[in-house]
Design a protein around this motif. Structure first.
Motif, mmCIF file in Angstrom:
data_model
loop_
_atom_site.group_PDB
_atom_site.id
_atom_site.type_symbol
_atom_site.label_atom_id
_atom_site.label_comp_id
_atom_site.label_asym_id
_atom_site.label_seq_id
_atom_site.Cartn_x
_atom_site.Cartn_y
_atom_site.Cartn_z
ATOM 1 N N SER A 49 74.289 -16.490 -36.168
ATOM 2 C CA SER A 49 73.147 -15.586 -36.004
ATOM 3 C C SER A 49 73.590 -14.145 -36.238
ATOM 4 O O SER A 49 74.679 -13.748 -35.826
ATOM 5 C CB SER A 49 72.563 -15.717 -34.598
ATOM 6 N N GLU A 89 71.784 -9.911 -37.207
ATOM 7 C CA GLU A 89 70.569 -9.090 -37.250
ATOM 8 C C GLU A 89 70.863 -7.778 -37.959
ATOM 9 O O GLU A 89 71.953 -7.225 -37.845
ATOM 10 C CB GLU A 89 70.109 -8.821 -35.813
ATOM 11 N N LYS A 98 66.324 -10.736 -38.538
ATOM 12 C CA LYS A 98 67.394 -11.536 -37.956
ATOM 13 C C LYS A 98 67.468 -12.900 -38.633
ATOM 14 O O LYS A 98 66.470 -13.419 -39.139
ATOM 15 C CB LYS A 98 67.208 -11.700 -36.447
ATOM 16 N N ALA A 99 68.651 -13.459 -38.633
ATOM 17 C CA ALA A 99 68.893 -14.773 -39.224
ATOM 18 C C ALA A 99 69.457 -15.697 -38.163
ATOM 19 O O ALA A 99 70.265 -15.285 -37.328
ATOM 20 C CB ALA A 99 69.872 -14.649 -40.386
ATOM 21 N N LEU A 100 69.035 -16.956 -38.218
ATOM 22 C CA LEU A 100 69.455 -17.956 -37.255
ATOM 23 C C LEU A 100 69.788 -19.254 -37.979
ATOM 24 O O LEU A 100 69.152 -19.580 -38.984
ATOM 25 C CB LEU A 100 68.342 -18.232 -36.234
ATOM 26 N N PRO A 101 70.752 -20.010 -37.491
ATOM 27 C CA PRO A 101 71.000 -21.331 -38.069
ATOM 28 C C PRO A 101 69.752 -22.212 -37.916
ATOM 29 O O PRO A 101 69.056 -22.157 -36.903
ATOM 30 C CB PRO A 101 72.158 -21.869 -37.229
ATOM 31 N N TYR A 102 69.473 -23.022 -38.925
ATOM 32 C CA TYR A 102 68.298 -23.894 -38.896
ATOM 33 C C TYR A 102 68.502 -24.984 -39.949
ATOM 34 O O TYR A 102 69.239 -24.788 -40.911
ATOM 35 C CB TYR A 102 67.032 -23.077 -39.195
ATOM 36 N N GLY A 129 68.270 -21.849 -43.314
ATOM 37 C CA GLY A 129 68.326 -21.072 -42.082
ATOM 38 C C GLY A 129 66.959 -20.513 -41.752
ATOM 39 O O GLY A 129 66.013 -20.640 -42.537
ATOM 40 N N ARG A 130 66.828 -19.912 -40.588
ATOM 41 C CA ARG A 130 65.569 -19.288 -40.180
ATOM 42 C C ARG A 130 65.730 -17.770 -40.222
ATOM 43 O O ARG A 130 66.699 -17.218 -39.664
ATOM 44 C CB ARG A 130 65.149 -19.722 -38.788
#
Length: 277
Positions: A129, A131, A140-144, A243-244
């Motif tokens: 993650s 930002e 922001k980026a998140l694993p997905y 990713g999200r």
């Protein structure tokens, strides 16, 4: 998941929203691993982060004195359709035609011409993650497990904050037109922008009302267009993304900063992988 291109060349033409000049482009199929690139006056300009030269109300690319303006809507359609390889040749002008202000006509023409190539597509997987912020907002980026992109914002005089999302359905956002507020027009014109803008290719918003006959195509159309722009700018990483990604009041400049962070994320991830071998 394999790379894709087109089965045949297709053309688009019309006014450029900022330059006001007429443009004609031809989108040509390309072989594996060529990527997306623009061609004008014998110069190939790759559709990659390193060639961004402007993010003020559009995303523009440049190389060797050649500038290609307002690439984001076409790039968004390429990205959502999974088109990894194509050359966009300019026969006239230097700005991608605005058409109706959305990505709809690009999508309508291209969607049935996509073909699959034998080579696997490059995928950037967001494993950590992070930002990116500026004075206006953050992304922001998140694993997905797949690609998911969201935009959070408000529209003056219409509604407070709400969220719109893209989770793989192109039709959720491809129709959404570019927009501006009436009080912004004078400023844009002073900067030499929006010379080709009209009610035929953009939404013009007043305080709680829309100048365009027929109004908005949906009540949150401007936010959906911001999401379309974001996806078009994400495409400049030159890879599929897993990713999200969530943007809070972002625009082209913040999108650019975020894609730079994505690139650095990729480099770091590759370094970690190598160190573990």
């Amino acid at each position: 998941m394999n790379q894709r291109t087109l089965k045949e060349s297709v053309s688009f033409e019309g006014i450029g929203i900022h330059s006001g000049e007429y443009s004609k482009i031809v989108v040509h199929p390309e072989r594996e691993n060529v990527g997306i690139r623009f061609l004008k006056a014998g110069v190939y300009v790759p559709a990659k982060l390193e060639f961004v030269v402007n993010t003020d109300h559009s995303t523009d690319l440049g190389k060797d004195g050649i500038v290609i303006k307002t690439v984001e809507h076409l790039m968004a359609v390429f990205f959502m359709l999974g088109i990894d390889n194509a050359t966009v040749e300019f026969l006239k002008g230097f700005e991608v035609p605005i058409l109706d202000g959305s990505g709809y006509y690009f999508y309508k023409v291209l969607k049935d011409k996509v073909i699959v190539l034998p080579t696997l597509a490059d995928i950037l997987e967001i494993s950590l993650s992070f930002e990116v912020r500026n004075s206006k907002g953050y992304i922001k980026a998140l694993p997905y497990e797949k690609l998911s992109v969201a935009y959070v914002g408000s529209i003056n005089g219409f509604f407070e904050e709400r969220v719109v999302e893209f989770n793989g359905n192109v039709k959720d956002i491809v129709f959404a037109r570019t927009f501006c507020y009436d009080y912004e027009l004078e400023h844009l014109h002073r900067k030499g922008l929006a010379k080709g803008g009209s009610l035929k290719n953009a939404l013009l918003l007043g305080k709680g009302f829309v100048y365009n006959k027929g109004g908005m195509r949906c009540e949150d159309e401007p936010l959906r267009h911001k999401l379309l722009d974001l996806i078009g700018d994400l495409a400049l990483i030159g890879k599929r993304i897993k990713g999200r990604i969530v943007s809070y009041r972002g625009g082209h400049t913040l999108n650019y900063l975020f894609v730079k962070s994505l690139r650095d994320h990729l480099k770091t991830h590759q370094t970690l992988e190598l160190s573990q071998k």
